[in-house]
Design a protein around this motif. Structure first.
Motif, mmCIF file in Angstrom:
data_model
loop_
_atom_site.group_PDB
_atom_site.id
_atom_site.type_symbol
_atom_site.label_atom_id
_atom_site.label_comp_id
_atom_site.label_asym_id
_atom_site.label_seq_id
_atom_site.Cartn_x
_atom_site.Cartn_y
_atom_site.Cartn_z
ATOM 1 N N SER A 14 0.862 -1.193 0.000
ATOM 2 C CA SER A 14 0.000 0.000 0.000
ATOM 3 C C SER A 14 0.888 1.229 0.000
ATOM 4 C CB SER A 14 -0.916 -0.006 1.227
ATOM 5 O OG SER A 14 -1.742 1.147 1.228
ATOM 6 N N THR A 15 0.458 2.274 -0.709
ATOM 7 C CA THR A 15 1.283 3.473 -0.874
ATOM 8 C C THR A 15 0.486 4.721 -0.503
ATOM 9 O OG1 THR A 15 2.478 2.399 -2.680
ATOM 10 C CG2 THR A 15 2.698 4.786 -2.504
ATOM 11 N N ALA A 16 1.159 5.641 0.150
ATOM 12 C CA ALA A 16 0.587 6.955 0.476
ATOM 13 C C ALA A 16 1.530 8.034 -0.015
ATOM 14 C CB ALA A 16 0.354 7.084 1.974
ATOM 15 N N ALA B 8 7.728 17.836 -4.489
ATOM 16 C CA ALA B 8 8.063 17.887 -3.062
ATOM 17 C C ALA B 8 7.248 16.819 -2.331
ATOM 18 C CB ALA B 8 7.778 19.279 -2.497
ATOM 19 N N VAL B 9 7.147 15.658 -2.962
ATOM 20 C CA VAL B 9 6.294 14.573 -2.472
ATOM 21 C C VAL B 9 7.140 13.357 -2.163
ATOM 22 C CG1 VAL B 9 4.384 13.021 -3.038
ATOM 23 C CG2 VAL B 9 4.295 15.413 -3.753
ATOM 24 N N LEU B 10 6.819 12.699 -1.067
ATOM 25 C CA LEU B 10 7.413 11.411 -0.722
ATOM 26 C C LEU B 10 6.367 10.324 -0.921
ATOM 27 C CD1 LEU B 10 9.342 12.223 2.592
ATOM 28 C CD2 LEU B 10 10.253 12.114 0.270
ATOM 29 N N GLU B 11 6.741 9.268 -1.675
ATOM 30 C CA GLU B 11 5.864 8.100 -1.852
ATOM 31 C C GLU B 11 6.291 7.063 -0.832
ATOM 32 O OE1 GLU B 11 3.345 7.755 -3.800
ATOM 33 O OE2 GLU B 11 3.518 9.468 -5.179
ATOM 34 N N ILE B 12 5.484 6.891 0.195
ATOM 35 C CA ILE B 12 5.798 5.943 1.260
ATOM 36 C C ILE B 12 4.983 4.680 1.033
ATOM 37 C CG2 ILE B 12 5.786 5.542 3.740
ATOM 38 C CD1 ILE B 12 5.951 8.545 4.155
ATOM 39 N N ALA B 13 5.680 3.539 0.849
ATOM 40 C CA ALA B 13 5.028 2.251 0.579
ATOM 41 C C ALA B 13 5.419 1.262 1.660
ATOM 42 C CB ALA B 13 5.415 1.730 -0.800
ATOM 43 N N PHE B 14 4.465 0.428 2.007
ATOM 44 C CA PHE B 14 4.704 -0.572 3.052
ATOM 45 C C PHE B 14 4.181 -1.919 2.549
ATOM 46 C CE2 PHE B 14 3.774 -2.963 6.944
ATOM 47 C CZ PHE B 14 4.953 -2.771 7.658
ATOM 48 N N ARG B 15 4.996 -2.974 2.726
ATOM 49 C CA ARG B 15 4.642 -4.323 2.269
ATOM 50 C C ARG B 15 4.301 -5.194 3.470
ATOM 51 N NH1 ARG B 15 9.142 -2.739 -0.262
ATOM 52 N NH2 ARG B 15 10.450 -3.990 1.126
ATOM 53 N N ALA B 16 3.285 -6.032 3.278
ATOM 54 C CA ALA B 16 2.857 -6.944 4.338
ATOM 55 C C ALA B 16 2.223 -8.165 3.697
ATOM 56 C CB ALA B 16 1.883 -6.260 5.289
ATOM 57 N N ASP B 17 1.921 -9.165 4.535
ATOM 58 C CA ASP B 17 1.364 -10.410 4.009
ATOM 59 C C ASP B 17 -0.145 -10.374 3.873
ATOM 60 O OD1 ASP B 17 0.753 -10.320 6.647
ATOM 61 O OD2 ASP B 17 1.698 -12.229 7.193
ATOM 62 N N PRO C 22 -3.609 -7.449 2.848
ATOM 63 C CA PRO C 22 -3.933 -6.085 2.400
ATOM 64 C C PRO C 22 -4.141 -5.126 3.559
ATOM 65 C CG PRO C 22 -5.189 -7.726 1.163
ATOM 66 C CD PRO C 22 -4.528 -8.448 2.292
ATOM 67 N N GLU C 23 -4.804 -5.577 4.628
ATOM 68 C CA GLU C 23 -5.079 -4.705 5.771
ATOM 69 C C GLU C 23 -3.791 -4.304 6.479
ATOM 70 O OE1 GLU C 23 -6.465 -7.583 5.151
ATOM 71 O OE2 GLU C 23 -8.479 -6.984 4.495
ATOM 72 N N ALA C 24 -2.881 -5.259 6.646
ATOM 73 C CA ALA C 24 -1.614 -4.944 7.305
ATOM 74 C C ALA C 24 -0.777 -3.990 6.472
ATOM 75 C CB ALA C 24 -0.836 -6.235 7.576
ATOM 76 N N ALA C 25 -0.825 -4.115 5.149
ATOM 77 C CA ALA C 25 -0.085 -3.208 4.282
ATOM 78 C C ALA C 25 -0.606 -1.786 4.419
ATOM 79 C CB ALA C 25 -0.165 -3.676 2.835
ATOM 80 N N PRO D 40 -4.787 -2.654 -0.840
ATOM 81 C CA PRO D 40 -4.458 -3.276 -2.146
ATOM 82 C C PRO D 40 -5.385 -4.438 -2.458
ATOM 83 C CG PRO D 40 -2.828 -3.877 -0.492
ATOM 84 C CD PRO D 40 -3.710 -2.845 0.149
ATOM 85 N N GLU D 41 -5.743 -4.544 -3.731
ATOM 86 C CA GLU D 41 -6.653 -5.608 -4.162
ATOM 87 C C GLU D 41 -5.914 -6.872 -4.589
ATOM 88 O OE1 GLU D 41 -9.041 -4.003 -7.231
ATOM 89 O OE2 GLU D 41 -10.099 -2.574 -5.928
ATOM 90 N N SER D 42 -4.683 -6.741 -5.042
ATOM 91 C CA SER D 42 -3.922 -7.904 -5.519
ATOM 92 C C SER D 42 -2.489 -7.791 -5.021
ATOM 93 C CB SER D 42 -3.935 -7.997 -7.043
ATOM 94 O OG SER D 42 -3.381 -6.826 -7.604
#
Length: 554
Positions: free
Chosen positions: A47-49, A114-123, A125-128, A229-231
């Motif tokens: 998931s990315t913000a 002036a943007v940071l794309e912060i992404a987090f990976r998890a096992d 979708p909710e945890a991501a 994330p959906e997939s």
């Protein structure tokens, strides 16, 4: 002659076609491995913000930075993965290991933003999504804390000063209240009190300004909220399959090339051209079946191949060149099959031909293929037992074809240079062509001796049976003499009954013609011709002298 240095794209296509099953199998195994890896891999969701970073009073421009502006985004990207931010995110998520969280977060800076794309990976979708939200909020809180730290210090200092002034005012007021209205020094005390009150007002205004500035601090904000994330991003099935194909196809091609280069048996005409340096005069395709121990019919697929071979051979020989030696590479029926069918094709074309069986090691001899007696034969002539005319017999079904069998003394008397030269000279006078079935070159030098007194040499090679090394050596041995080596004839790997043990030496009885289609009717299936042939020679015995007297002037 084309050598390996002159290999073209079509030659590589032949290599691919001959090993297509190996290439397809390698690709299939690679794709199966890609599918298995995809199925066994753990699902990873991301998931990315997007966080817009705004400048604060504490930010200063960095000279030579990759990103322009007051805020150095490369530094801010590193702060997202700092220990302080990770600990705050771990506390929000209830995680025990900040280091594990840091390994699962990634930060990118889109160009000219002036943007940071912060992404987090998890096992899951909710945890991501939760991880992305936690790191985004922890980063903004850390940046806000850094931006307001100096203001908070100034506010604390201002508040302390205000408190001291307030205490002084209170003390001055107490002193003033205790004094008499007309007491001396009262005016001075009132002046001091007024001054303290003015200082208190200024200090309070300064603290209020700092408080207002602190509340106005904006280190940034989330402009794209993290979504569920959906997939999964991993495993990536299309990428894994493409990678498997990218590995399997080159590997299959390399294996096909290695198989081609390491092949030990002749399998295709290109093997003769590239690795044996032999021209291919004719190729009998594998679809041609050897169903009987006899020559091909005139209009059968095999018969057409040898008719074309006859035309090629005749075009390369002058009128004075008549003797053709057909030699095999390894013991077997290859040379006998080629010699018999070539002699038959020449006879059908109207040429007077003499087929000579000088190969005692074959599994099927010329006398059996033509329906003549093996004795008396060539060995009997060379041993002095009979005359050449007595050993020459007419083929029952080919009036213009004569046959000389191997003879009863085949194992006792081998050829000599003088005997071979004399025999070939007499036979050349009696017919247009002389086709000699010579012994194999891998186990005898007789073929080289016979070829030394001939006008042309043809190698008979059997696919998937004759070794490339032996075939190349046979070609070299033939080139060491003056007789031209016309090329090779490639036979299929399966010769049917031709490979079986030969029949007894007694002359076989003529079998009735089998019922076959007109195109497949073999010459030997026809009834024997009785009486005199059109050239005046008996169809049962055709002495060499009579053949010379009645031969076509050609």
């Amino acid at each position: 002659m084309r050598t390996p240095a002159a290999r073209t794209l079509a030659d590589y296509g032949v290599i691919v076609r001959r090993s297509w099953w190996l290439i397809v199998g390698t690709v299939a195994v690679a794709l199966a491995a890609g599918v298995a890896y995809t199925a066994a891999s753990e699902r990873v969701y991301e998931s990315t913000a997007s966080v817009l970073v705004l400048p604060t009073a504490g930010d200063t421009a960095v000279t030579g930075a990759r990103t322009a502006g007051q805020v150095n985004l490369d530094t801010e990207a590193q702060l997202v993965k700092s220990t302080e931010v990770a600990e705050a995110a771990a506390e929000a998520l209830g995680a025990d290991s900040p280091a594990d969280l840091v390994s699962r977060v990634s930060v990118t800076v889109p160009p000219n933003t002036a943007v940071l794309e912060i992404a987090f990976r998890a096992d899951s979708p909710e945890a991501a999504k939760a991880g992305t939200v936690a790191f985004s909020e922890a980063y903004l809180a850390h940046r806000r804390g850094g931006a307001t730290a100096s203001l908070e210090s100034a506010i604390a200092s201002g508040t302390a000063g205000l408190d001291a002034i307030t205490e002084d005012i209170a003390a001055a007021e107490d002193d003033l209240a205790a004094m008499e209205p007309d007491a001396g020094g009262r005016a001075s005390l009132e002046s001091t009190l007024d001054q303290l009150e003015r200082q208190a007002g200024e200090a309070e205004a300064a603290v209020a300004a700092l408080e207002s500035e602190k509340s106005a601090v904006s280190p940034g904000r989330v402009i794209n909220q993290a979504s569920t994330p959906e997939s999964p991003i991993s495993p990536n099935a299309p990428f894994n399959l493409a990678a498997a194909l990218g590995v399997g196809l080159p590997l299959g091609l390399m294996l096909a090339w290695a198989r081609h280069r390491l092949a030990r048996k002749v399998a295709y005409p290109t093997d003769l051209v590239e690795r044996c340096e032999l021209d291919v005069l004719a190729t009998v395709p594998p679809a041609v079946k050897f169903q009987r121990r006899e020559v091909f019919g005139a209009y059968s697929p095999g018969g057409r191949v040898f008719s074309q071979l006859r035309n090629v051979v005749a075009s390369q020989l002058t009128d004075g060149q008549r003797v053709i030696v057909v030699a095999g590479v390894a013991p077997g029926p290859a040379a006998s099959v080629v010699a018999a069918n070539l002699a038959t094709a020449m006879s059908r074309a109207g040429d007077r031909v003499t087929a000579v069986a000088a190969n005692p090691s074959t599994t099927v001899g010329l006398p059996e293929l033509f329906g003549t007696d093996p004795v008396p034969g060539l060995a009997d002539v060379w041993s002095g037992r009979v005359d050449l005319a007595e050993a020459t017999q007419a083929a029952p079904r080919q009036p213009s074809l004569s046959v000389i069998g191997p003879g009863a003394a085949a194992r006792a008397a081998g050829p000599t240079s003088e005997a071979a030269a004399e025999t070939f000279a007499k036979l050349a006078e009696a017919g247009r062509f002389v086709v000699v079935d010579a012994p194999p070159l891998s186990c005898s030098a007789d073929a080289q001796l016979l070829a030394g007194h001939a006008d042309a040499v043809i190698l008979a090679v059997q696919s998937r049976r004759d070794a490339i090394v032996e075939t190349a050596a046979a070609a070299v041995s033939m080139r060491q003499i003056d007789t031209p080596l016309l090329g090779a004839v490639l036979l299929p790997s399966v010769l049917g009954p031709m490979n079986s043990v030969p029949l007894p030496t007694a002359r076989r009885e003529l079998a009735p013609a089998p019922v076959v289609s007109a195109d497949e009717t073999p010459t030997d299936a026809l009834d024997a011709v009785e009486g005199e042939d059109p050239m005046g020679a008996s169809t049962q015995v055709l002495p060499a002298v009579e053949a010379a007297q009645t031969a076509d002037p050609r």
